[in-house]
Motif scaffolding. Structure first.
Motif, PDB file in Angstrom:
ATOM      1  N   THR A 100       0.678  -1.097  -0.113  1.00  0.00           N
ATOM      2  CA  THR A 100      -0.143   0.147  -0.072  1.00  0.00           C
ATOM      3  C   THR A 100       0.913   1.127  -0.099  1.00  0.00           C
ATOM      4  N   ARG A 101       0.204   2.352  -0.102  1.00  0.00           N
ATOM      5  CA  ARG A 101       1.142   3.725   0.041  1.00  0.00           C
ATOM      6  C   ARG A 101       1.757   3.732   1.173  1.00  0.00           C
ATOM      7  N   GLN A 102       1.063   3.262   2.059  1.00  0.00           N
ATOM      8  CA  GLN A 102       1.482   3.676   3.565  1.00  0.00           C
ATOM      9  C   GLN A 102       2.813   2.568   3.898  1.00  0.00           C
ATOM     10  N   SER A 103       2.491   1.140   3.343  1.00  0.00           N
ATOM     11  CA  SER A 103       3.519   0.260   3.439  1.00  0.00           C
ATOM     12  C   SER A 103       4.944   0.584   2.916  1.00  0.00           C
ATOM     13  N   LEU A 104       4.624   1.286   1.689  1.00  0.00           N
ATOM     14  CA  LEU A 104       5.909   1.675   1.063  1.00  0.00           C
ATOM     15  C   LEU A 104       6.660   2.789   1.568  1.00  0.00           C
ATOM     16  N   GLU A 105       5.719   3.682   2.164  1.00  0.00           N
ATOM     17  CA  GLU A 105       6.314   4.927   2.807  1.00  0.00           C
ATOM     18  C   GLU A 105       6.954   4.536   3.936  1.00  0.00           C
ATOM     19  N   ILE A 106       6.475   3.569   4.855  1.00  0.00           N
ATOM     20  CA  ILE A 106       7.145   2.957   6.047  1.00  0.00           C
ATOM     21  C   ILE A 106       8.753   2.434   5.591  1.00  0.00           C
ATOM     22  N   ARG A 108      10.259   3.304   3.154  1.00  0.00           N
ATOM     23  CA  ARG A 108      11.234   4.124   2.610  1.00  0.00           C
ATOM     24  C   ARG A 108      11.821   4.858   3.801  1.00  0.00           C
ATOM     25  N   LEU A 109      10.935   5.379   4.664  1.00  0.00           N
ATOM     26  CA  LEU A 109      11.251   6.023   5.992  1.00  0.00           C
ATOM     27  C   LEU A 109      12.278   5.381   6.893  1.00  0.00           C
ATOM     28  N   ALA A 110      12.000   4.149   7.317  1.00  0.00           N
ATOM     29  CA  ALA A 110      12.326   3.531   8.239  1.00  0.00           C
ATOM     30  C   ALA A 110      14.020   3.591   8.418  1.00  0.00           C
ATOM     31  N   PRO A 111      14.826   3.179   7.219  1.00  0.00           N
ATOM     32  CA  PRO A 111      16.035   3.083   7.273  1.00  0.00           C
ATOM     33  C   PRO A 111      16.764   4.730   7.592  1.00  0.00           C
ATOM     34  N   GLN A 112      15.972   5.705   7.792  1.00  0.00           N
ATOM     35  CA  GLN A 112      16.147   6.975   7.958  1.00  0.00           C
ATOM     36  C   GLN A 112      16.600   7.090   9.431  1.00  0.00           C
ATOM     37  N   LEU A 113      15.804   6.220  10.080  1.00  0.00           N
ATOM     38  CA  LEU A 113      15.796   6.378  11.851  1.00  0.00           C
ATOM     39  C   LEU A 113      17.034   5.564  12.150  1.00  0.00           C
ATOM     40  N   PRO A 114      17.346   6.205  13.410  1.00  0.00           N
ATOM     41  CA  PRO A 114      18.369   5.223  14.137  1.00  0.00           C
ATOM     42  C   PRO A 114      18.033   4.027  14.517  1.00  0.00           C
ATOM     43  N   LEU A 115      18.887   3.053  14.376  1.00  0.00           N
ATOM     44  CA  LEU A 115      18.451   1.642  14.778  1.00  0.00           C
ATOM     45  C   LEU A 115      17.597   1.340  15.942  1.00  0.00           C
ATOM     46  N   ARG A 116      18.037   1.988  16.966  1.00  0.00           N
ATOM     47  CA  ARG A 116      17.094   1.986  18.277  1.00  0.00           C
ATOM     48  C   ARG A 116      15.658   2.258  17.832  1.00  0.00           C
ATOM     49  N   LYS A 117      15.323   3.316  17.367  1.00  0.00           N
ATOM     50  CA  LYS A 117      13.932   3.669  16.953  1.00  0.00           C
ATOM     51  C   LYS A 117      13.478   3.028  15.864  1.00  0.00           C
ATOM     52  N   GLN A 118      14.147   2.217  15.074  1.00  0.00           N
ATOM     53  CA  GLN A 118      13.725   1.311  14.272  1.00  0.00           C
ATOM     54  C   GLN A 118      13.285   0.044  14.930  1.00  0.00           C
ATOM     55  N   LEU A 120      12.116  -0.203  18.274  1.00  0.00           N
ATOM     56  CA  LEU A 120      10.879   0.558  18.892  1.00  0.00           C
ATOM     57  C   LEU A 120       9.703   0.375  18.090  1.00  0.00           C
ATOM     58  N   ILE A 121       9.846   0.745  16.647  1.00  0.00           N
ATOM     59  CA  ILE A 121       8.693   0.679  15.835  1.00  0.00           C
ATOM     60  C   ILE A 121       8.153  -0.501  15.694  1.00  0.00           C
ATOM     61  N   LEU A 122       9.179  -1.401  15.211  1.00  0.00           N
ATOM     62  CA  LEU A 122       9.024  -2.756  15.019  1.00  0.00           C
ATOM     63  C   LEU A 122       8.289  -3.449  16.060  1.00  0.00           C
ATOM     64  N   GLU A 123       8.903  -3.264  17.219  1.00  0.00           N
ATOM     65  CA  GLU A 123       8.117  -3.712  18.198  1.00  0.00           C
ATOM     66  C   GLU A 123       6.713  -3.395  18.829  1.00  0.00           C
ATOM     67  N   MET A 124       6.442  -2.033  18.418  1.00  0.00           N
ATOM     68  CA  MET A 124       5.082  -1.737  18.660  1.00  0.00           C
ATOM     69  C   MET A 124       4.242  -2.191  17.328  1.00  0.00           C
ATOM     70  N   MET A 125       4.773  -2.522  15.964  1.00  0.00           N
ATOM     71  CA  MET A 125       3.870  -2.926  15.050  1.00  0.00           C
ATOM     72  C   MET A 125       3.583  -4.709  15.463  1.00  0.00           C
TER      73      MET A 125
END
Length: 135
Positions: A100-106, A108-118, A120-125
Motif C-alpha cells: 500500500t502507499r503507507q507500507s511503501l512509505e514506512i 522508505r522512511l524506516a532506514p532513515q531512523l536510528p537503529l534503536r528507533k527502528q 521500537l517501531i518494529l516492536e510496536m507494530m
C-alpha cells in the motif's frame, strides 16, 4: 513450473510481476488509471495485470518499464522458481499482503531512523498485530 490448461489460478510469476508493477506504481504515487492511460490499457486491465489474473505481454511490460523508468529485471527481482538456489541469508519475500502507499512509505522512511528507533517501531507494530489491530 508448468500449469495445466484447466488451472484458473494465476501463475506465481504473473502474480510476482504484477505486484512489482503495483509496488512501483504506488511508490511513484500513480493511480492505475494514470499508468493504464500511459501504456494504452484501461484501469481494469491494469488491475488484472497487478493481480496476475492477466499476463503482461513482453511488449506491454517493456512499455510499463519504460514509463516507470525501471529495467525489465526490476519486475523479477525477489522471485526464485527454484527453492534452495537463493542465498540462505536472503530474507523471504512475502507477497501475501499487497503493498500500500503507507507500507511503501514506512519501508522508505524506516532506514532513515536510528537503529534503536527502528527496533521500537518494529516492536510496536508486532504488539499491534498481536492485539488484533492489524485487521
Amino acid at each position: 513450473m508448468a500449469r495445466g490448461e484447466d488451472t484458473q489460478d494465476p501463475h506465481p510469476v504473473d502474480r510476482h510481476v504484477g505486484r512489482r508493477v503495483q509496488e512501483k506504481r504506488l511508490g511513484l504515487g500513480l493511480s492505475q488509471t494514470a499508468l493504464g492511460k500511459a501504456v494504452g490499457v484501461s484501469f481494469q486491465q491494469m488491475q488484472k495485470y497487478e493481480k496476475g489474473q492477466n499476463r503482461i505481454s513482453a511488449s506491454k511490460l517493456f512499455e510499463i518499464a519504460d514509463f516507470l523508468n525501471v529495467g525489465i529485471p526490476y519486475f523479477f527481482d525477489g522471485y526464485s522458481s527454484r527453492p534452495g538456489l537463493a542465498e540462505e541469508t536472503a530474507p523471504a519475500f512475502d507477497h501475501d499482503h499487497p503493498a500500500t502507499r503507507q507500507s511503501l512509505e514506512i519501508a522508505r522512511l524506516a532506514p532513515q531512523l536510528p537503529l534503536r528507533k527502528q527496533k521500537l517501531i518494529l516492536e510496536m507494530m508486532r504488539e499491534m498485530l498481536e492485539d488484533g489491530a492489524g485487521e
